[in-house]
Every structure is written in structure tokens, then in C-alpha cells.
Design a protein around this motif. Structure first.
Motif, PDB file in Angstrom:
ATOM      1  N   SER A 149       7.996  18.243  16.142  1.00 39.88           N
ATOM      2  CA  SER A 149       7.087  17.205  16.659  1.00 39.88           C
ATOM      3  C   SER A 149       7.380  16.967  18.135  1.00 39.88           C
ATOM      4  O   SER A 149       8.453  17.339  18.630  1.00 39.88           O
ATOM      5  CB  SER A 149       7.295  15.893  15.903  1.00 39.88           C
ATOM      6  N   GLU A 192      -1.184  17.814   7.712  1.00 39.12           N
ATOM      7  CA  GLU A 192      -0.566  17.252   8.923  1.00 39.12           C
ATOM      8  C   GLU A 192       0.410  18.227   9.571  1.00 39.12           C
ATOM      9  O   GLU A 192       0.699  18.136  10.765  1.00 39.12           O
ATOM     10  CB  GLU A 192       0.169  15.942   8.585  1.00 39.12           C
ATOM     11  N   ASP A 201      -0.123  21.183  10.245  1.00 39.73           N
ATOM     12  CA  ASP A 201      -0.843  22.028  11.202  1.00 39.73           C
ATOM     13  C   ASP A 201      -0.797  21.465  12.617  1.00 39.73           C
ATOM     14  O   ASP A 201      -0.952  22.195  13.592  1.00 39.73           O
ATOM     15  CB  ASP A 201      -2.318  22.183  10.773  1.00 39.73           C
ATOM     16  N   LYS A 202      -0.601  20.150  12.713  1.00 36.32           N
ATOM     17  CA  LYS A 202      -0.588  19.536  14.043  1.00 36.32           C
ATOM     18  C   LYS A 202       0.763  19.712  14.733  1.00 36.32           C
ATOM     19  O   LYS A 202       0.911  19.396  15.915  1.00 36.32           O
ATOM     20  CB  LYS A 202      -0.885  18.039  13.928  1.00 36.32           C
TER      21      LYS A 202
END
Lengths: 480, 129
Positions: B12, B111, B113-114
């Protein structure tokens, strides 16, 4: 390391002797049956002279403004004039009982009344409560006022408080404690609040914005009027954290910038002792439309008599027992009266001049984040030293102790790498400032030529470098 | 300084990693993050069975330098926490990729994929420097 007073204990020694009583003695057993402890408390037993030597020795190991320069950024560690101590110890001030009838404490009430008026004049606000006992307590009071303001208008959606990414840690902490959700506004490339980002955060859920001006980088928020407009148009309130008031006092006023609520730190800006030197005081000032919410009692004047006014219709209640730290108010009162309006402005200008003198002279040896005209403080950085010699801001700070200076605030604000936040205040002489520059210059040289020396510092202090990591991870909280 | 980035993990932009094991996301902080934080002294873990949306704060990491929120990159329910961190928070410094902080049962796998892969995250860190 000094011995603890417990380690000096010798059974049978004592430091007191009481005269024979002139009333009949009573056996404790008879009157306190069942409540007496079974054994004596484990207090140290030390003779009078050893008690005196113990504390005298400790006092020589403490460092304060009275021992040397203390450039702790954002803390405004200015010299505390001794005449303030004299004033606070006057029998008519120190000897008062907080429950005395009003007519017998008219002088004390007058002092509080006038102090409030002077603070209103200096900051451009309408009324002050003098109750809060510290800056953080003042913040708590101020943020409670924001909450009360919205709730009183039946506007229950305003749950978000905006703070800059360079803010004092207490700002988000205060807002969080009061149940606000935190929203961070970015700083722009000039180190100031990014107004576009601020605009994008505004909504009918915004309770307010908490701001210092100048900010923690020592930079004046040049767009403060625009910021004020943006926040107010969204229905929020503007809160002034007074930590950096020393940079503008007597020159510019938070009230004129659009702030609705202000907290001050008498122990920073107004020359009363800070930290271990005495209790603090964090008066909170508001604009007219918030006066009805202030803590009770306010100090009023009716028919030429000073009084405690409990008639505050929507008061958030008391925030401190009695009326706050009165002794601190007396010291701040003496400070402001001694300086006068002209002196307050002059103190501010010298604080700004001193900071810029240091900034300019240190810029050859340290990177200065946002190297342009600053207010009362600036942030230098040890990134160059870290990259080239592995010497960090922490190492530089520790080495300063060896040179007889209190370290500056380090690793703050969080948006600066290896930050050294330096605030000399107005009370340092040019000779002292030159000494500090020389020490910083010397340390930069040592970092290149003998980095180990800097990394091992302090070497001349009563104790060597403490293991902060272990102290935080596995603290030992009691002796033995 | 050279930071280690492991293949096969999701990353992230708040410097958390995710190791996917069926529907479970093991979440920890990256080597870059622990370098930035410095010596970690305390980790506040979330309660078991608590539910979080992606990017919500699930706990707090305290280092000698700063106190930082820890976020979850994915939505879901906490099914396990690394209680060992209560006593030995420094293991996040020494083994950032071995020590997960929480396990979250994902409610929306899309999610992931982000998030970034190792290569994308390496570029991201370079830009942050």
C-alpha cells in the motif's frame, strides 16, 4: 550517578526534632483503632545535613534557563524575570484563601480583571477565562467551546476537526479526546497551509481548524485571511494555538486574523516559569459570540466592585478548581506591566531578530528547511550530516549538551527529516547567540572529522547517553 | 539506505504489506516503513472480530521518533493479531516481513487490485526518498 535519598538512609538518623507538646498526648491506638498501619512506612532515614547535601547535589545537575541557553523550539524558554517571583510571593497574593469573601480579595480580583483586559488587548479577543492550568488544558477548553458552539445550534453533524500536517501533537490529541474525527491538511512547498487542499476538505461536517501562526516551522501563515474565510464560509470555527504568540505579540493579533478562540501559554509567552519551574496557565480567549459558553466564574465588575460572575447562560462549566493558578497570573501580570505595550512589541521583534540571526549564521553548516525570513524559530536539519557522516539530529542534540547548551526540539515537525527546531527567544544576548553558532559549527566539523565523538555524546554531562529505546520498551518504574 | 522489498506481496502507499492466504490477508509494515519509524517501542493492536473498511486506522505504532497510525489496506474482520508484539515490538524492526501485525478476513478481494506489486512499490519508495 547520584545516590537516591533511599540509598543514603541510615536506620536511626533523622532530620527533625519537635519540641515538647503543650497539649496532652493521645495514644493513636485509642482514637484510630483499626485504621493504623501495621508497620512503619519505608521512608528514608537521613540526617538534616545529608538531606541538604542530597538536594544541593541534585540541583547542580539540573539545567534551566538560569544556567544557560535553552533553545527548545516551540517552547519559548525565555528568561523568567525574578521580579515576577517577588510579586507572586507578596503576602496579599500568596496568603489568600480561595474561599475568602469577595469583598476581602478585591485586589486579587482586580489583578485578574486587568490581566484579562491586557490579554484581550494583546490578542484582539473579547473575553478570557483564566482557569485552564496548562496549554494542553487550554486547548481542551477551547476545543470544548467549539463542540458546545455547534451543539448549542443543534448542528450535530460537525464531527471533523482539521489540523495541519505540521501541527503540534497536542492539537490532534485534544480533538481526538473530545471525540472529533481528525482531518489533516497538507503543507504546500513553502511550508504553509495548502489553501486548495483546505478548500477540498471543507463540508458541513467540519467543526473547525486548529492552527498556530506562525506555524511550527516558524513561518507566518501569509494566507491567514483567506484561510479564515474558507473555514468560516464552511461554518467552522478557527482556533489559535498560542504556542507561538511570542513571534507576533504586540505586532499582530490573532483576533484580527479571524481567529474565534485563542489559548495562550502564560508560561511561554508571558515570562512565567515553564516545566518543572512551576505550574502553567493556559487562558482561553473568545470572540463576543462565544462569551456565553465560557467556563464559570468569570471575573466581573459591578458598581465599582470586582466580583466572580456565575451568570454565564450556556457555560461549559468549570474546568479547574477555584479560579486557576493564581500565582502564575500574578507573575504574568507583573511581566506585562513591567514591559508595557512598547516592551511587548520590542520583545517580539528581538525574538524574531535573534531567530533570523541564528538561521542565517547556521545555514553554512546545516541545511535549513525553508530558508527564508522566519519568525521566532526555524527548523534546521541534519540530513547532510546523516548522509555524509552518519551523524543524526539526535547526535547533534546530545553533543550540544557537552558544549553547555540545552538541545533544541528534535524530529519535529514531522514533515522535516532530521529536524532541529531552534528558538532562541528575545532574552539571549548576541554573545550567547554567537557562542551557540560556534558550538553548532564545531559539531558540524566534528561530524566530518570525528563522527564517533558526536555519536557517543554527551561525554561531559553527569550521565552519558541514556538508552531511550530500552527505557521506552522495558521501563523500570520503581526503585528496586 | 537499501530497503528490502519482497516479491509476491501486495503493497500500500502507506507502506503496509499484505500476504494473501486464501481469504485471509496477513498485514504488516514494510522494511522502508520500519527504517523511517526508527526503533519501535510499542504496538497497539485492534480487538479480535472488529471490522474495518480499507484505509481505516486499525492500530498505533509508537517509535522513539513518533506515534503513527497503522492502516489496513483491505476491508474485513480481524481474525488474529500478533500478540508477540506486546512484549517484543522490536521484532517489527528486525523482521518486518516475517512478523505480521494482524490477519484480516477480507470482505472484498477486488481491493487487492488497487495495491502495488513489488516492482511498483520499489518505484514508489524511490520517489518518496
Amino acid at each position: 550517578m547520584s545516590k537516591l535519598i533511599f540509598e543514603r538512609s541510615v536506620p536511626g538518623s533523622s532530620a527533625f526534632s519537635l519540641p515538647e507538646g503543650d497539649v496532652p498526648s493521645v495514644e493513636l491506638q485509642d482514637s484510630l483503632q483499626g485504621f493504623l498501619r501495621e508497620s512503619d512506612p519505608p521512608l528514608p532515614e537521613v540526617s538534616e545535613v545529608e538531606v541538604v547535601r542530597h538536594f544541593t547535589e541534585l540541583s547542580t545537575k539540573a539545567f534551566g534557563v538560569d544556567s544557560g541557553m535553552y533553545p527548545l523550539g516551540s517552547c519559548t524558554m525565555k528568561y523568567n524575570p525574578k521580579i515576577n517571583e517577588w510579586a507572586a510571593r507578596l503576602p496579599g497574593i500568596a496568603g489568600l484563601h480561595p474561599d475568602q469573601p469577595e469583598e476581602t480579595v478585591q485586589g486579587a480580583l482586580e489583578l485578574m480583571y486587568e490581566l484579562e483586559q491586557m490579554l484581550c488587548e494583546i490578542t484582539g479577543m473579547n473575553r478570557y477565562t483564566l482557569q485552564p492550568a496548562s496549554g494542553a488544558h487550554g486547548e481542551m477548553t477551547g476545543a470544548s467551546l467549539i463542540k458546545a458552539y455547534h451543539e448549542q445550534r443543534q448542528d450535530f453533524r460537525r464531527k471533523k476537526m482539521v489540523v495541519p500536517d505540521s501541527s503540534h501533537g497536542t492539537n490532534p490529541a485534544t480533538a481526538h479526546m473530545l471525540g472529533f474525527e481528525l482531518v489533516e491538511v497538507r503543507s504546500n512547498e513553502r511550508g504553509l497551509v495548502d489553501v486548495d487542499d483546505l478548500c477540498s476538505l471543507m463540508s458541513d461536517e467540519i467543526a473547525g481548524l486548529m492552527l498556530t501562526n506562525p506555524n511550527t516551522l516558524g513561518l507566518f501563515e501569509e494566507e491567514i485571511l483567506e484561510i479564515s474565510k474558507v473555514v468560516h464560509e464552511a461554518g467552522g470555527l478557527l482556533y489559535y494555538d498560542g504556542a507561538n504568540l511570542n513571534a507576533v505579540m504586540g505586532v499582530a493579533r490573532p483576533g484580527d486574523m479571524g481567529f474565534d478562540i485563542v489559548h495562550l501559554n502564560l508560561h511561554k509567552t508571558f515570562g512565567t516559569p515553564h516545566g518543572g519551574g512551576g505550574p502553567g496557565a493556559g487562558p482561553v480567549g473568545v470572540k463576543e459570540f462565544l462569551v456565553d459558553l465560557l467556563p464559570i466564574p468569570l471575573v466581573g465588575k459591578k458598581d465599582g466592585q470586582y466580583c466572580l460572575d456565575y451568570d454565564v447562560p450556556h457555560s461549559i462549566g468549570k474546568v479547574q478548581s477555584f479560579y486557576g493558578n493564581f500565582g502564575v497570573m500574578a507573575k504574568a501580570y507583573a511581566y506585562i506591566k513591567a514591559l508595557g505595550g512598547k516592551g511587548i512589541r520590542e520583545a517580539c521583534r528581538h525574538a524574531v531578530l535573534n531567530a533570523n540571526y541564528l538561521r542565517h549564521n547556521l545555514s553554512d553548516f546545516y541545511e535549513i528547511t525553508y530558508d527564508r525570513l522566519c519568525k521566532h524559530e526555524f527548523v534546521a536539519s541534519a540530513v547532510r550530516q546523516k548522509k555524509e557522516c552518519g551523524v543524526t539530529a539526535l547526535d547533534v542534540a546530545k553533543r550540544l549538551i557537552d558544549y553547555g547548551y540545552h538541545p533544541p526540539t528534535i524530529y519535529f515537525p514531522l514533515i522535516v527529516d532530521e529536524g532541529l527546531m531552534i528558538e532562541p527567544t528575545e532574552t539571549e544576548t548576541k554573545e550567547r547567540l554567537d557562542g551557540f553558532i560556534e558550538a553548532m559549527q564545531e559539531i558540524a566539523k566534528e561530524a566530518k572529522e570525528n563522527p564517533e565523538l558526536v555519536k557517543e555524546a554527551p561525554t561531559n554531562a553527569p550521565i552519558r547517553r541514556v538508552d531511550e529505546v530500552t527505557a521506552a520498551r522495558r521501563p523500570i518504574l520503581k526503585w528496586k | 539506505m537499501a530497503t528490502e522489498i519482497k516479491e509476491g506481496l501486495y503493497y500500500s502507499d502507506e507502506h503496509e504489506w499484505v500476504r494473501v492466504d486464501e481469504d485471509n490477508a496477513n498485514i504488516g509494515i514494510t522494511d522502508y516503513a520500519q527504517h523511517q519509524l526508527g526503533d519501535i517501542v510499542f504496538v497497539e493492536l485492534p480487538d479480535l472480530d472488529s471490522e474495518f473498511d480499507a484505509e481505516e486506522s486499525i492500530g498505533v505504532i509508537e517509535s522513539v521518533k513518533a506515534v503513527s497510525d497503522m492502516h489496513t489496506p483491505v476491508s474485513g474482520t480481524v481474525t488474529a493479531v500478533n500478540e508477540g508484539l506486546d512484549d517484543v515490538p522490536e521484532s517489527l524492526n528486525s523482521n518486518p516481513y516475517e512478523e505480521h501485525i494482524v490477519v484480516i478476513k477480507m470482505s472484498d478481494r477486488s481491493e487487492l487490485d488497487k495495491l502495488m506489486n513489488a516492482k511498483e512499490y520499489a518505484d514508489f519508495c524511490e520517489k518518496e526518498e
